[in-house]
Write an enzyme that holds these catalytic residues in place. Sequence first.
Site, short mmCIF file in Angstrom:
data_model
loop_
_atom_site.label_atom_id
_atom_site.label_comp_id
_atom_site.label_asym_id
_atom_site.label_seq_id
_atom_site.Cartn_x
_atom_site.Cartn_y
_atom_site.Cartn_z
N TRP A 59 1.96 -60.20 -4.81
CA TRP A 59 2.28 -59.45 -6.03
C TRP A 59 1.67 -60.08 -7.28
O TRP A 59 2.18 -59.91 -8.40
CB TRP A 59 3.80 -59.29 -6.20
CG TRP A 59 4.46 -58.63 -5.02
CD1 TRP A 59 5.05 -59.24 -3.96
CD2 TRP A 59 4.56 -57.22 -4.76
NE1 TRP A 59 5.52 -58.32 -3.04
CE2 TRP A 59 5.23 -57.05 -3.52
CE3 TRP A 59 4.17 -56.08 -5.44
CZ2 TRP A 59 5.50 -55.81 -2.97
CZ3 TRP A 59 4.44 -54.83 -4.89
CH2 TRP A 59 5.10 -54.70 -3.67
N LYS B 295 1.98 -51.74 -5.10
CA LYS B 295 2.21 -50.94 -6.30
C LYS B 295 1.02 -51.14 -7.23
O LYS B 295 0.09 -51.90 -6.93
CB LYS B 295 3.50 -51.39 -7.02
CG LYS B 295 4.79 -51.07 -6.29
CD LYS B 295 5.99 -51.48 -7.15
CE LYS B 295 7.30 -51.19 -6.44
NZ LYS B 295 8.47 -51.55 -7.27
N ASP C 219 10.39 -23.71 -4.00
CA ASP C 219 11.69 -23.82 -4.67
C ASP C 219 11.54 -23.59 -6.17
O ASP C 219 10.53 -23.95 -6.78
CB ASP C 219 12.28 -25.21 -4.43
CG ASP C 219 13.57 -25.41 -5.19
OD1 ASP C 219 14.57 -24.79 -4.80
OD2 ASP C 219 13.57 -26.18 -6.18
N GLU D 18 11.44 -18.54 -3.70
CA GLU D 18 12.86 -18.57 -4.06
C GLU D 18 12.94 -18.19 -5.53
O GLU D 18 12.66 -19.00 -6.41
CB GLU D 18 13.45 -19.96 -3.81
CG GLU D 18 14.97 -20.01 -3.97
CD GLU D 18 15.45 -20.99 -5.03
OE1 GLU D 18 16.65 -21.28 -5.06
OE2 GLU D 18 14.63 -21.46 -5.84
#
Length: 669
Positions: A80, A112, A327, A381
């Site tokens: 890291w 990350k 959705d 939807e």
Amino acid sequence: MLDIIKNDPWLEPYSKAINGRHDYYLKRLSDLTNNGKIKLSDFATGHLYFGLHKTSDKWVFREWAPNATDIFLVGTFNQWQHLESFRLQPIGNGVWEVKVPLNRINHKDLYKLHVTWDGGSGERIPAWSKRVVQDPETYIFSAQVWEPEHKYTFKYKDFKPDTSPLLIYETHVGMSSEEEKVGTYNEFRENILPRIKKAGYNAIQIMAIQEHPYYGSFGYHVSSFFAPSSRSGTPEELRELIDTAHGMGISVIMDIVHSHSVKNETEGISRIDGSYDLYFHSDPLRRYHQAWDSLCFDYGKDEVLHFLLSNCKYWLEEFKFDGFRFDGVTSMIYLSHGLGESFSNYSDYYNAGQDGDAICYLTLANQLIHEVKPDAITIAEEVSGMPGLAMKISEGGYGFDYRMAMNIPDFWIKTIKEKKDEDWHPSAIWWETTNRRSDEKTISYCESHDQALVGDKTIIFRLIDSDMYWYMSKLTNSTHRVDRGIALHKMIRLVTATTINGGYLNFMGNEYGHPEWVDFPREGNNWSYKYARRQWRLADDGNLKYHYLGDFDRSMINLIKSVPNFQDKPLIKVWDTDDDNVLAYMRDELLFVYNFNPKKSFSDYGILVPQGEYKVILDTDDKEFGGFGLNDTSINHFTHFDPLHSKDNKGWIKLYLPARTALVLKIKK
């Protein structure tokens, strides 16, 4: 003139808006495809460029972060640390890149980005991450390198969905376990898929696939759009689940969330490069969704279209999904998100309160999806009733194959809650189950997951309530509430499923009357999984009455499947009397007769139908379905001649109609 206007003259006053919407789609399509020199599918390839990729001699990572001033790739492979060899370089148009030797990064490494911008910095999960995992002790999410030595190989590569009709079993892998825990892809594949196959459904609609940091969001606060939720297993296990479903003849539809994004910064795509408007609106009032506490995409940006269209293509190609249920379409297409709107007349659809860019995105998405997979299924939807959603793009529509018939579950809940049994009028039931645009196919349903979320109840629990805890055993005396609930549960489903013009949907477990409600672990329930699971043992226990409902549902589904292209057969009402609470209609060779009257049974009830001999093929009152067996279904019924109707080849069929029962009869050729 577009067909959408030809088919509905009432839309002619709004032809300028409709044509403008269609022309804008054509312009954006031309822009994205370089005036048609490439396909839209060629544009939607961001997942092949951005993110982490392994080549023959190196790893390549790219991220779009135009506001960043410095970026490091950090992870378990470099403790890291911000090492120079992992520093990304800007390569133009806001894109950053780093190339790393193969031996420096390994399968399952965590990583990350550490991003610096003017005025701040922070760790971020890359937007295009294909695998994101949560540390079980710290609860921190990280991207994970996913390059297994043996990737899953699909066996059923040429699978085509069966849509004649589409019979959907809405599912949630995490809550599919009997145990109070998060269910896995493997458990679902081994234990639940066989149940669905036996029940007769030919499609599953899987919720909560895209990674989301808060389990209790039901999957609707997505953080990593390209990562299948790691709570339930690995990407390879999801691939095997889908492939196994295909081997059973079951289509797999993904519940995709492109209507908004979680606002989390360390887990989601919010402020990846420090800016608030990278993927979202620059106007804070448009960026933040007040009702959902989330962020709204700016569909007018090419980069957002690139991200979302690539996301559609990724799930189709990499996981072999057969399509999507989109959705929150209402929230997308209206600037108000549909909140506080009445939608009582056509002017409400064309009053400059629509988001033209969102509408264009949905049209482009349907164009892309059917370009990548012509047999794909897309479902909207959408609650407002916007015309044209489920029409072909060439006809002036949005390109969806189906729209959810959201009025039907609302009608049933309202009826159960507010109407006396005597006021269950057939005219209202017929209107609600058949009220739809003739040029659009719908998915009908009595209840989905929405109707059972915390604060509400399943239909069976509304009907039976607390008696469910004490009187669902065959070994105890029944009660009026139990008998009434079981009877109406079957009738509600039968009339909803057999009046379809496209497909039918059932939420996992509701076919056998799963009790109570759905509630995910949260602080308010002491993080309990008690209501975030499915109690399959209730349906499996022959001493309980739940299996009656499941057995009936299976017989009903098989009846529908026995008629080729059932959904396209003309639906003809032959009788309805609100005074008697009797409804009858025909579909092909089938006659459906309902007596919703709570007290009166009718002997020799006459209904005018085509002349012939009719045989009972399904009876909701059959003892094998928990009824009283008041009809002798072995007796065939002949129509009685009536000279007044003989020229129409019609006669009167006389039936015994017990209270709260329904019959399905088939005319003999």
